[in-house]
Motif scaffolding. Structure first.
Motif, short mmCIF file in Angstrom:
data_model
loop_
_atom_site.label_atom_id
_atom_site.label_comp_id
_atom_site.label_asym_id
_atom_site.label_seq_id
_atom_site.Cartn_x
_atom_site.Cartn_y
_atom_site.Cartn_z
N LEU A 22 -0.11 14.71 -5.54
CA LEU A 22 0.92 13.15 -5.92
C LEU A 22 1.56 13.28 -7.13
CD1 LEU A 22 1.41 10.52 -4.67
CD2 LEU A 22 -0.72 9.42 -5.99
N LYS A 23 0.86 14.23 -8.05
CA LYS A 23 1.77 14.03 -9.46
C LYS A 23 2.98 14.94 -9.40
CE LYS A 23 -1.21 18.04 -11.07
NZ LYS A 23 -1.95 18.15 -10.14
N LEU A 24 3.15 15.56 -8.52
CA LEU A 24 4.26 16.51 -8.38
C LEU A 24 5.46 15.70 -7.78
CD1 LEU A 24 2.87 19.88 -6.56
CD2 LEU A 24 3.25 19.42 -8.95
N ILE A 25 5.16 14.77 -7.26
CA ILE A 25 6.30 13.74 -6.90
C ILE A 25 6.94 12.89 -7.98
CG2 ILE A 25 6.92 11.76 -5.05
CD1 ILE A 25 4.92 12.66 -3.32
N LYS A 26 8.19 13.28 -8.40
CA LYS A 26 8.79 12.51 -9.42
C LYS A 26 9.00 10.98 -9.19
CE LYS A 26 11.53 14.89 -11.94
NZ LYS A 26 12.71 15.60 -12.52
N ASP A 27 9.39 10.56 -8.18
CA ASP A 27 9.66 8.94 -7.67
C ASP A 27 8.61 8.17 -7.80
OD1 ASP A 27 10.43 6.72 -6.23
OD2 ASP A 27 12.37 7.73 -5.78
N GLU A 28 8.62 7.46 -8.96
CA GLU A 28 7.29 6.54 -9.08
C GLU A 28 6.92 5.50 -7.80
OE1 GLU A 28 5.09 6.68 -11.29
OE2 GLU A 28 6.18 8.39 -12.23
N LYS A 29 8.14 4.88 -7.39
CA LYS A 29 8.19 3.86 -6.15
C LYS A 29 7.43 4.79 -4.90
CE LYS A 29 10.37 0.44 -3.55
NZ LYS A 29 11.53 -0.41 -3.29
N LEU A 30 8.04 5.92 -4.82
CA LEU A 30 7.32 6.69 -3.58
C LEU A 30 5.89 7.07 -3.83
CD1 LEU A 30 7.74 8.14 -1.10
CD2 LEU A 30 8.63 10.20 -2.24
N LYS A 31 5.75 7.48 -5.03
CA LYS A 31 4.13 7.83 -5.45
C LYS A 31 3.43 6.42 -5.03
CE LYS A 31 3.32 10.00 -9.41
NZ LYS A 31 3.60 10.29 -10.70
N PHE A 32 4.01 5.19 -5.66
CA PHE A 32 3.04 3.96 -5.50
C PHE A 32 2.88 3.75 -3.85
CE2 PHE A 32 2.98 -0.67 -4.55
CZ PHE A 32 1.84 -0.95 -5.43
N MET A 33 3.94 4.00 -2.88
CA MET A 33 3.72 3.78 -1.65
C MET A 33 2.97 4.64 -0.97
SD MET A 33 7.77 2.67 -0.47
CE MET A 33 7.13 2.06 1.04
#
Length: 254
Positions: free
Chosen positions: A132-143
């Protein structure tokens, strides 16, 4: 290169110039530091590039999973919408005047509900592997992190609906009318059966007693509410999936 540096140091030592030697030593240290910094920066660039490749692969897999869930949810929600509408019609004030055939049909559609079983393999792997830490978009990580919670809300309502249908509705309805007569409404592309059950005839008064029973009325109303909660949750999840897909696609660089 190392041999050259050694010769320079040796010449400076032999010359007896301490200042020149110190300046050279400082220069050599700075050169080593710069080399280390460059190597670290190159390593950072390579790691970041590899991370972005991994992120893109994850996002493409996630996009496929979301699209699969959208198709599955659309199919299930269509059946649940029909079921909800049937329960509502069974609450009609003039239902006692329904023909037995119409009542059988409505009960069949009411019973013909579906359960959305979301595919979560990609999301589960992203979370379990720490990717999950590899994903840069914070909103996407939250979803992604909230997805399992949204599905749990739906599962709770689905369990309530199923248990009430099994333990209350079916036994109660069968004391008045033959639920087997709803068989013709149970034809589904995802539930193919070769053997069909033939309907049986019972006196119309059975249907009248069925609708005049306050216990039956309460069971129909509770079933309507249970199906309403499931339907509302599915509608919300469908909207979330649309937004989910939009954000994922915005982060994919084809």
């Amino acid at each position: 290169m190392i041999t050259l540096f050694r010769r320079i140091r040796q010449n400076l030592i032999e010359s007896g110039s301490l200042i020149k030697y110190l300046l050279y030593a400082i220069g050599e240290i700075l050169l080593v530091v710069v080399g280390i910094l460059i190597a670290l920066q190159v390593d950072t660039w390579n790691t970041e590039r590899e991370n972005r490749v991994l992120e893109q692969q994850m996002l493409m897999n996630l996009r496929d999973e979301i699209r699969t869930n959208q198709r599955e949810l659309k199919r299930d929600n269509d059946l649940n919408t029909q079921s909800l509408d049937a329960w509502y019609q069974l609450l009609d004030a003039n239902r006692v005047n329904y023909s037995p055939e119409k009542t059988d049909s409505l009960i069949g559609h009411a019973f013909n509900f579906a359960t959305f079983d979301a595919r979560t393999g990609v999301i589960d792997e992203i979370i379990a592997s720490g990717s999950l830490k590899l994903i840069k978009d914070e909103k996407l990580k939250f979803m992604i992190s909230q997805w399992s919670g949204e599905l749990n809300d739906l599962r709770e309502d689905v369990v309530i609906r199923r248990d009430f249908w099994v333990n209350v509705v079916q036994p109660l309805f069968q004391t008045y009318i033959p639920t087997r007569n709803s068989e013709r409404t149970q034809v589904r592309s995802d539930y193919n059966r070769e053997i069909k059950v033939e309907p049986i005839h019972v006196d119309r008064q059975n249907y009248e007693r069925f609708f005049n029973s306050l216990e039956v009325d309460g069971a129909i109303y509770t079933s309507y509410l249970n199906q309403s909660f499931v339907h509302t949750n599915e509608t919300n999840i469908a909207a979330d999936l649309d937004e989910f897909l939009e954000i994922v696609e915005a982060n994919i660089h084809d």
